[in-house]
Motif scaffolding. Sequence first.
Motif, PDB file in Angstrom:
ATOM      1  N   LEU A  79      -7.746 -16.119   6.115  1.00  0.00           N
ATOM      2  CA  LEU A  79      -7.236 -14.777   6.402  1.00  0.00           C
ATOM      3  C   LEU A  79      -8.328 -13.892   6.970  1.00  0.00           C
ATOM      4  N   PHE A 101      -8.357 -18.047   0.796  1.00  0.00           N
ATOM      5  CA  PHE A 101      -7.608 -17.748  -0.434  1.00  0.00           C
ATOM      6  C   PHE A 101      -6.815 -18.994  -0.846  1.00  0.00           C
ATOM      7  N   GLN A 146      -0.407  -5.629  -3.085  1.00  0.00           N
ATOM      8  CA  GLN A 146      -1.532  -5.435  -2.175  1.00  0.00           C
ATOM      9  C   GLN A 146      -2.742  -6.092  -2.832  1.00  0.00           C
ATOM     10  N   GLN A 147      -3.564  -6.772  -2.030  1.00  0.00           N
ATOM     11  CA  GLN A 147      -4.649  -7.545  -2.618  1.00  0.00           C
ATOM     12  C   GLN A 147      -5.842  -6.669  -3.008  1.00  0.00           C
ATOM     13  N   HIS A 148      -6.653  -7.202  -3.890  1.00  0.00           N
ATOM     14  CA  HIS A 148      -7.976  -6.658  -4.281  1.00  0.00           C
ATOM     15  C   HIS A 148      -7.933  -5.467  -5.237  1.00  0.00           C
ATOM     16  N   SER A 165      -2.714  -2.534   6.765  1.00  0.00           N
ATOM     17  CA  SER A 165      -3.770  -3.289   7.444  1.00  0.00           C
ATOM     18  C   SER A 165      -3.084  -4.284   8.370  1.00  0.00           C
ATOM     19  N   ASP A 180      -0.123  -9.919  -1.400  1.00  0.00           N
ATOM     20  CA  ASP A 180       0.895  -9.711  -0.367  1.00  0.00           C
ATOM     21  C   ASP A 180       0.751 -10.696   0.798  1.00  0.00           C
ATOM     22  N   ASN A 181      -0.483 -10.994   1.197  1.00  0.00           N
ATOM     23  CA  ASN A 181      -0.656 -11.922   2.325  1.00  0.00           C
ATOM     24  C   ASN A 181      -0.270 -13.357   1.962  1.00  0.00           C
ATOM     25  N   CYS A 185      -8.762  -9.761   7.799  1.00  0.00           N
ATOM     26  CA  CYS A 185      -8.099  -8.463   7.582  1.00  0.00           C
ATOM     27  C   CYS A 185      -8.732  -7.391   8.456  1.00  0.00           C
ATOM     28  N   THR A 208      -3.265  -8.160   9.420  1.00  0.00           N
ATOM     29  CA  THR A 208      -3.908  -9.398   8.967  1.00  0.00           C
ATOM     30  C   THR A 208      -3.464 -10.556   9.843  1.00  0.00           C
ATOM     31  N   TRP A 251      -7.735  -1.842  -1.689  1.00  0.00           N
ATOM     32  CA  TRP A 251      -8.402  -2.622  -0.634  1.00  0.00           C
ATOM     33  C   TRP A 251      -9.029  -1.758   0.457  1.00  0.00           C
ATOM     34  N   ARG A 282     -14.296  -4.279  -0.422  1.00  0.00           N
ATOM     35  CA  ARG A 282     -12.982  -4.019  -1.028  1.00  0.00           C
ATOM     36  C   ARG A 282     -12.620  -5.039  -2.108  1.00  0.00           C
ATOM     37  N   THR A 311       0.813  -1.215   0.000  1.00  0.00           N
ATOM     38  CA  THR A 311       0.000   0.000   0.000  1.00  0.00           C
ATOM     39  C   THR A 311       0.848   1.268   0.000  1.00  0.00           C
TER      40      THR A 311
END
Length: 518
Positions: free
Chosen positions: A328, A318, A91-93, A297, A274-275, A330, A299, A131, A164, A11
């Motif tokens: 996960l 995921f 970064q997700q989403h 964030s 990323d996660n 968040c 997580t 996200w 998100r 991010t």
Amino acid sequence: MSYSLGLDASTQSISAIIIDVEVGEVVAEGSVNFGERLPHYKAPSGFIAGGEGGEVHSDPLMWLDALEILLEELSGKFDLSKVSAVSGAGQQHGSVYLNEKWLAGVRNFDSNRSLSEQVKPLLARKTSPIWMDSSTSAECREIAEAVDGDEVMCAKSGSVAIERFTGPQIRKFYQCNPSAYDETARIHLVSSFLCSVLTGRDAAIDTGDGAGMNLLNIQSWEWDDELLDATAPDLLEKLPEVKFGESVEGEVSDYFIQRYGFSEGVEVTIFTGDNPSSLVGMGASEPGKVVISLGTSDTFFAAMKDVVSDPDGCGHVFGNPVAGSMSLQCFANGSLAREAVKDRFGYGWDEFTKAFSVTECGNGGNLMLPFFSPETSPRLDLAEPILEGSKAFEAWENADVAVRACVEGQFLNMKQRVKWMGLSTDVIYLTGGASKNDAIAQVVSNIFQTRVERLTVSSSVALGAAMRAASNSLGKVIADLEKVFCLPDENGKIHPNVSESVYAESARRINELISKNS
Ligand code: ADP
Ligand code: XUL
């Protein structure tokens, strides 16, 4: 000698690590903070400030400029011609919308011009929702209704429809701007966008990041027709393929060979979120380990044997980029909430940290629900935290008590929210920017009543990417890489120093506060 490069486009910054997979050493690292290094994008924390109605966007051209600065600086520290495998994570989403010129454009970047200049005319949407965006509640409801409710949504995609997540974001774009949606030929995630740019080919989305879209079926690991239809028309043709984490998507393209000195024929492994990447970098890609990442964030995640889902609809399943799946949870109010309290009192991190030595565990009953912006776990649309305790505390007059209350509130909430995963563990692995803070780590250890460890390498997202690349392209085994790169920092172990009962009353009260405000 074999060197593997891992990238982490998160991010607030983009980072890189290069590992020597034969000797078992990190040989180079670098990071470019968007807000600090590219202030003209007006995104001090990595996103464009001032979005309305919960909208949070970022500029994909800023990510590209940062990638170029990063590689330029990295090439000054390490001869990039020696790198023989690459992968990355994003970064997700977050999603990037490209027009019909993209497919040819991505193959022909001119190394005399910047990436941002050349990608700009390929964008069908100037900015990317990320996200932190919570503006799509109506779209979530519509998608869930179209597939017969939350239970079906969750069984199919691993999550209920989430603001998100990319599917609801795509639906909003289609509804608000149908002509721009029509002109969109390809929708990428941050991860697959950067993988495409690096390889000069339209890259696939992996099952780890793909499951964060509300579009992927977690049983078949393919795009789900019913979810696609519920989201927006003709969506299948706008999405890249989905592939598992072992896919090699191409080779580092001429652009990067000419500009940054990479060698020819360097394989690029599919990027992930990323996660999921951090799961690998923390040495936790096999079930049995629990990781808490304290980034923008916070997580909480773990590799899973059985796929279970969160009855409250806040948790997610995921793909695990090594094999199987991961759970996960968040928490949107992570580092930025801690920073909000720190900044409110004009504190630096040192003063923030000292606050824990002048206050007591349990904080004399002063409690905070530290949500400065809409929270995802639990779903609560607050713009200001809720304080409950002494008059002075409630009036924000006691800085040190507020600091402790913020952090205790975060982890009391986290402990409750992750119970659905049914995990029991005797050690929690901490990573992310705030994990180096011993005072925060101590609160985590006390609230979870578990030993906390940090690893010697702190950049677990980038490390996970470098390990995946080494596994896919250099014949290395992830379990062997873990033994060398995912070592606990012996000086960084933290044990609980109060009994469980100290937090019993606060845990009850935080739940009560959440119920009252839901
Ligand atoms: P992301 O990957 O989401 O961009 P990072 O994992 O790099 O974020 O973490 C960045 C955050 O780390 C910053 O926003 C900052 O709040 C936090 N941070 C940095 N140093 C400290 C510290 N000493 N104590 C607590 N938090 C810190
Ligand atoms: C996970 C999530 C964040 C982002 C940014 O669902 O939204 O953790 O991946 O780090």
